[in-house]
Design a protein around this motif. Structure first.
Motif, PDB file in Angstrom:
ATOM      1  N   UNK A  11       2.551 -10.790   0.295  1.00  0.00           N
ATOM      2  CA  UNK A  11       2.840  -9.734   1.266  1.00  0.00           C
ATOM      3  C   UNK A  11       1.947  -8.521   1.014  1.00  0.00           C
ATOM      4  N   UNK A  12       1.814  -7.668   2.029  1.00  0.00           N
ATOM      5  CA  UNK A  12       0.957  -6.491   1.890  1.00  0.00           C
ATOM      6  C   UNK A  12       1.681  -5.282   1.338  1.00  0.00           C
ATOM      7  N   UNK A  13       3.004  -5.276   1.441  1.00  0.00           N
ATOM      8  CA  UNK A  13       3.769  -4.083   1.065  1.00  0.00           C
ATOM      9  C   UNK A  13       4.436  -4.220  -0.297  1.00  0.00           C
ATOM     10  N   UNK A  14       4.281  -5.395  -0.918  1.00  0.00           N
ATOM     11  CA  UNK A  14       4.828  -5.607  -2.254  1.00  0.00           C
ATOM     12  C   UNK A  14       6.317  -5.357  -2.309  1.00  0.00           C
ATOM     13  N   UNK A  15       6.741  -4.689  -3.370  1.00  0.00           N
ATOM     14  CA  UNK A  15       8.168  -4.443  -3.575  1.00  0.00           C
ATOM     15  C   UNK A  15       8.741  -3.425  -2.601  1.00  0.00           C
TER      16      UNK A  15
END
Ligand code: ZN
Length: 319
Positions: free
Chosen positions: A291-295
């Motif tokens: 994913x691009x937004x991580x956590x």
């Protein structure tokens, strides 16, 4: 005159601020802002019993609402199962969760009673999928899936621009698969044994390996079975909802990014040349990725819901 009112409302929405609440098994992340580059405030509340936890969240939001920025809507992305069927008598409530005390808790009603703003809510994994579409690695796509591999395995699916919701939100972590040849470990899911979650979640890896997933050696053969199970999940997604991209996040993949190459290999072997499309042939690295937004995907997903709830209210009220 109507156009003027609409323009004015569009300007109001651009300058408005929103509250998002990501409710997880161990902590709840509250954010105030407009998007990934514009978070004004953030606070973490530990997840305890429902009354204590919800009151602590309401205190944080209340303080922001009266002091930092009056928010226009609240989005809640929570652990499930949840009843998301509008019109259902239990809409907005948590379902039969093993999490003590939380079954039947009316999440949507709680926030609606405390704050006189629009409230929308969804599952944590669907919220993360929505955020990835809006700001992250699925930006611009209409059809994609977000898989999280951590304490459990969940899948948020967006089809034709909308999260999938029929009689229930998808629970694809509990699908049964073709097992890896020679592997007959019974699995750890208390409902199904060897479903995907029972084979490849953090607790499953720990139950099988005797150590936490993070401490399992990189050359352990257990990783072969984890990659195989997740490869089967991506096979099933590819031949059913035909996503343009599949993102895989969560603690296990975050700590073991080398699994991506193995999952892609398992998908390719499992499809066995059946689909002649670039996504699963020449462009497989882009088809399955992180994913691009991580956590931050979960809390940003809650914020995205709030934005949408405010827009929906505005559209309804100008009709
Ligand atoms: Zn299961």
């Amino acid at each position: 005159m109507m156009q003027t009112i609409r323009n004015q409302r569009a300007g109001d929405l651009r300058s408005a601020i929103y509250a998002g609440v990501e409710m997880g098994g161990t902590k709840c992340v509250c954010v105030l802002g407009r998007g990934p580059g514009d978070i004004v405030a953030e606070e973490v509340v530990p997840t305890r019993d429902p009354a204590t936890t919800l009151e602590a969240i309401a205190q944080v939001l209340g303080r922001w609402h009266s002091g930092v920025g009056k928010f226009s809507a609240i989005g809640v992305a929570a652990f499930g199962p949840l009843d998301l069927r509008r019109g259902s008598s239990s809409f907005g409530r948590i379902g039969a969760t093993p999490k003590e005390g939380w079954a039947g808790v009316d999440l949507a009603g709680f926030f609606q009673r405390r704050f006189a703003v629009p409230v929308d809510f969804t599952t944590d994994v669907t919220g993360a999928a929505v955020a990835e579409g809006r700001w992250g690695a699925a930006h611009g796509l209409t059809d994609y899936a977000y898989i999280t591999v951590g304490t459990g395995i969940g899948v948020g699916m967006v089809v034709a621009g909308k999260p999938v919701l029929g009689c229930h939100h998808p629970e694809l972590g509990h699908v049964r698969i073709v097992r890896r040849a020679g592997d007959d470990w019974p699995g750890s899911c208390r409902f199904h044994g060897d479903c995907i979650e029972g084979l490849a979640s953090g607790p499953a890896i720990e139950a099988r390996g005797g150590v936490a997933a993070m401490d399992l050696p990189a050359d352990s053969p257990i990783w072969d079975t984890v990659a195989h199970a997740l490869g089967q999940l991506t096979h099933m997604l590819t031949v059913s909802v035909a996503p343009q991209r599949i993102l895989i996040g969560g603690g296990v993949l975050g700590a073991r990014p080398q699994l991506f190459a193995r999952i892609r290999g398992c998908l390719s072997a499992s499809l066995n040349g059946y689909l002649d499309i670039p996504e699963v042939t020449t462009a497989l690295d882009g088809y399955i990725g992180p994913p691009g937004l991580g956590r931050r995907a979960g809390s940003l997903g809650a914020l995205a819901l709030a934005l949408d709830a405010a827009v929906a209210r505005s559209t309804t009220s100008t009709r």
